[in-house]
Design an enzyme around this catalytic site. Structure first.
Site, short mmCIF file in Angstrom:
data_model
loop_
_atom_site.label_atom_id
_atom_site.label_comp_id
_atom_site.label_asym_id
_atom_site.label_seq_id
_atom_site.Cartn_x
_atom_site.Cartn_y
_atom_site.Cartn_z
CB VAL A 48 5.51 5.60 9.11
CG1 VAL A 48 4.34 6.06 8.01
CG2 VAL A 48 6.14 6.78 9.93
CB CYS A 49 5.59 0.10 8.35
SG CYS A 49 6.85 0.95 7.63
#
Length: 133
Positions: A48-49
């Site tokens: 997700v980063c």
């Protein structure tokens, strides 16, 4: 609120402006032990980063110990804070943590970009899911 969270809040209260806090976050990130290349694999990535982030853990008795690394300095510092809160804790202490309060008390919700905030909570959620399984 656990002792580590109290200590982290006290450390950040020493700084009056956000530039100093960012510098402090980067400094603690420099002290975060690096993961070796064999640990920087797709299965250890937190996807997700925006920055690349890898997260690993091991269990010793009833406690869990985490390691993490990133290609971004500020993220490494944020990871160091996360690991300080969660590493060396039991499953129950990890699942029922006060990280949201820490995040709010430090003012991260007002001073980090939404994508960085989402990345932080992606790491926290991955930690929680690791110990649940």
């Amino acid at each position: 609120m656990n002792e580590e969270i109290r200590q982290i809040i006290e450390e950040f209260e020493m700084f009056s402006d956000w530039q100093d806090k960012y510098s402090y976050i980067i400094d603690i990130g420099k002290k975060l032990p690096k993961l070796d290349a064999l640990q920087k694999v797709e299965s250890n990535k937190v996807n997700v980063c925006i920055s690349q982030v890898w997260l690993v853990y091991r269990q010793k008795g009833n406690k869990y110990y985490f390691g993490a690394d990133s290609d971004a300095s500020i993220v490494k510092g944020l990871l160091a804070i996360i690991l300080r809160v969660f590493s060396g804790k039991t499953r129950e202490q990890i699942i029922y943590n006060d990280f949201q309060e820490l995040f709010s008390r430090l003012g991260f919700n007002n001073h980090l970009s939404p994508s960085r905030s989402n990345g932080i909570f992606a790491v926290v959620n991955k930690i929680i899911n690791m110990v649940k399984n």
